[in-house]
Design an enzyme around this catalytic site. Structure first.
Site, PDB file in Angstrom:
ATOM      1  CD  GLU A  13      -2.633  -1.324   2.384  1.00  0.00           C
ATOM      2  OE1 GLU A  13      -2.825  -0.460   3.250  1.00  0.00           O
ATOM      3  OE2 GLU A  13      -2.824  -2.533   2.538  1.00  0.00           O
ATOM      4  CG  ASP A  51      -3.478   7.760   9.132  1.00  0.00           C
ATOM      5  OD1 ASP A  51      -3.351   6.522   9.227  1.00  0.00           O
ATOM      6  OD2 ASP A  51      -3.861   8.334   8.089  1.00  0.00           O
TER       7      ASP A  51
END
Ligand SMILES: Cc1ncc(COP(=O)(O)O)c(C=O)c1O
Lengths: 404, 264
Positions: free
Chosen positions: B49, B60
């Site tokens: 990814e 995040d």
């Protein structure tokens, strides 16, 4: 033209809930329940009594005689600065606390820029005996110390945010991350008409009491239920949304939002998201925002911590695009001048945010017989350092003129 | 039948013990991308990814926030990443999925983005803040026409009905977020998390389920492998990269930490 939110959470092309799956169940729970709760009789009664007994509503709509003379129109001030805790922010907090209670959420988190929303949240949490955590950018902590002290005295945990630009945008990111990590018993009490649906609508409804009162008060004072102009400052857009709300469908009323131009809309050091931004997604909401060509969100700049946000509520993006409201940019120094003017003419020291709305009086065409309502969203105690610096420094022309 | 899409090919052959690594493109340097890709490919990681950085990564934790900030400072952009991959294409056999937030994609324009991604040989896309209903209404046909998988996240809170809808709309695989959290929170997996992964397994979904968020050790890796088709590692790899500075050293260290001797 329809100015209310549609079923999917959009105002025209703006709004929606562009959120990661981790937030979905919390947002869905809110979206499915907020209208039923907020329209229930027992919610309305409890909120009404809280607004009256605790917040101090209705706030006056004061005719400002000397400012009117100075301006050349009939200026009324909607005195949100007289709300408990010193700003309109408490209207929203009072309502959302009652919403959180009905959804069994026991922990309250919030972001704050100027600290006004943080103080309002900490205040109501103290009243209700609920634990509360406030996220605030390091830069704002430094420039809004009195509010940090108030929050601490009220028992809130104030978490300094050092990511990104260390201001409201980053405090909002951090509050959302905390919510992702603590989803089950926490209510995120957002402070403005921003964020994913249904927040912009929740906050606008809770602030709509401002325009409701303006209508009623004008009937008493002027035997008409609408002004010619409503003017309010726009950060995320909550006091402006509340001031416009009941006039949105009344085309006789011209609506003006004052964005913070910072050092000027052409300087790059600005917070005028509508006038200098482009469509994008910030904090789960599609709206106008300041960004570079690659879609990185830019830091905002304004002398006023409460307007220092690179986005704007989706309702305002829609009102701007559809032409229903006009938005004008007010620079840091114009806001300082307006604060001095209001102080010397009316004996009211406004918040720096609200001073932007006062400054906007000079930017629109007003006729002598017209009624202009300016929403004074907050009082200026928190901004004394900035005011003193301005007076001691270059000096403020408005005071010099008035003093002569 | 051989597909153009490398991820489709991989998942037809292999449906267990898959290992994927996430990296933030542009970290530690703008031109680190090729070295990182080839070192992960050489180490035997199954697919990658590649994260394109965003200024406000809502979902995040601190590690990906920091690497993203650095990558932006280094001048990394979505277009730049796609060009880097396109240029290195000849040496890349490992499937690559792009991961990042919607705003940078919107500024490029979705169609333009899909065209460039397809040209760079990208297999799929993960955009955490693009909800399935918006994808279906606006972009599904576009992704199909460029042979790109759209990979959605599910969490322990996602309802069965919603999972089925996501399984219908998405393709490639389903990204099972191990717990309701931001990336990089490192605990061991609780029984509740294991039950959730097993529940997904029993649903007979069209797409394989691969687990991510918080995988950083032998134990967490084993749990992901035993209860789903594979594991995705992000923050733990980036931490190794922060310490070691090169992709090759970082993956060696990560493999040690995961109890994997060499190529899987
Ligand atoms: C006194 C005052 N006015 C205005 C604002 C701006 O917020 P909004 O645009 O949501 O009214 C703030 C925000 O902190 C504030 O403290």
């Amino acid at each position: 033209m329809n100015y209310s939110v549609n079923k999917k959470g959009f105002y025209g092309e703006f709004g929606g809930a562009w959120i990661p799956e981790m937030l979905h169940s919390n947002i869905e729970q809110l979206a499915c329940n907020y209208i039923d709760i907020m329209e229930s009789e027992d919610f309305k009664q409890e909120l009404d009594s809280m607004l009256k007994e605790y917040v101090g509503r209705p706030t006056p709509l004061s005719y400002a005689a000397r400012l009117s003379e100075h301006t050349g129109a009939r200026v009324f001030l909607k005195r949100e600065d007289l709300c408990h805790t010193g700003s309109h922010k408490l209207n929203n907090v009072a309502g959302q606390i009652l919403l959180a209670k009905r959804m069994d959420k026991r922990h309250i988190i919030a972001e704050t820029g100027a600290g006004q929303h943080g103080v309002a949240t900490a205040t109501v949490c103290a009243l209700m005996g609920l634990p509360c955590t406030i996220f605030m950018g390091r830069k704002d902590i430094a420039r809004q110390q009195p509010n940090v002290m108030r929050m601490k005295m009220l028992g809130a945990r104030v978490i300094p945010v050092s990511s990104g630009t260390c201001t409201l945008k980053d405090a909002t990111n951090e509050a959302i991350r905390h919510w992702i990590n603590n989803p089950s018993d926490t209510h995120y009490l957002i402070g403005s008409t921003i964020g994913p649906h249904p927040y912009p609508d929740i906050v606008a409804r809770l602030q709509s009491v401002i325009s409701l009162e303006i209508k009623e008060q004008l009937v008493q004072k002027e035997e008409r239920d609408f002004p010619d102009h409503v003017i309010a400052c726009v950060g995320g857009g909550s006091n402006a949304a509340g001031s416009f709300y009941h006039f949105l469908d009344d085309r006789r009323v011209k609506l003006t939002g004052a964005e913070a131009a910072g050092e000027g809309t052409g300087t790059g050091r600005t917070a005028a998201s509508l006038l200098t931004g482009s469509p994008g997604i910030i904090h789960g909401c599609r709206t106008m925002l300041m960004q570079d060509d690659h879609g990185q969100i830019k830091g905002a700049h304004s002398i006023s911590a409460g307007l220092d946000y690179p986005g704007i509520g989706p309702l305002h993006a829609h009102l701007h695009k559809s032409g229903r409201a006009t938005y004008t940019a007010v620079t840091d120094s114009e806001a300082l001048q307006a604060a001095m003017l209001l102080t010397r003419l009316e004996g009211i020291i406004p918040a720096l945010e609200s001073a932007h709305a006062v400054a906007a009086l000079k930017k629109i065409k007003l006729l002598p017989h017209e009624i202009a309502v300016v929403t004074l969203s907050g009082r200026g105690d928190k901004d004394m350092d900035a005011y003193m610096e301005a007076i001691d420094g270059a000096g403020v022309e408005e005071t010099k003129k008035i003093d002569q | 039948m051989k597909h153009m899409n490398a991820l489709t090919n991989l998942l037809e052959k292999k449906r267990q013990n898959l290992l994927s690594v996430y990296f933030t493109a542009g970290y530690p340097h703008k031109d680190s991308t090729t070295e990182i890709i080839s070192s992960l490919q050489d180490a035997g990681v199954d697919f990658l990814e590649a994260g394109f950085p965003f200024s406000d990564p809502l979902a995040d934790g601190p590690v990906i926030q920091q690497t993203s900030q650095q990558a932006i400072t280094n001048g990394m952009t979505l277009d730049c990443l796609l060009l880097q991959i396109e240029k290195a294409r000849a040496g890349i056999t490992i499937p690559i999925v792009l991961m990042g937030y919607l705003n940078p994609v919107m500024q490029t324009g979705m169609e333009n983005f899909c065209r460039k991604a397809n040209k760079a040989g990208i297999s799929g896309v993960i955009i955490p803040d693009l909800p399935p209903d918006q994808y279906e209404a606006r972009y599904l046909d576009l992704f199909k026409s460029y042979d790109l998988h759209m990979i959605f996240l599910v969490t322990p809170e996602t309802s069965e009905q919603r999972i089925r809808n996501i399984d219908r709309l998405g393709s490639g695989f389903i990204y099972a977020v191990s717990s309701s959290s931001t990336t990089g929170r490192q605990d061991s997996f609780s029984d509740r998390q294991k039950q959730y992964l097993r529940r997904l397994q029993k649903m007979n979904l069209r797409n394989p389920v691969i687990t991510g968020f918080g995988i950083h050790s032998r134990n967490t890796l084993r749990t992901a492998w035993e209860n789903s088709s594979g594991a995705i590692i992000g923050s733990a790899y980036l931490k190794a990269l922060m310490r070691e500075g090169s992709g090759q050293k970082a993956i060696t260290q990560l493999f040690g930490q995961l109890g994997l001797a060499g190529p899987v």
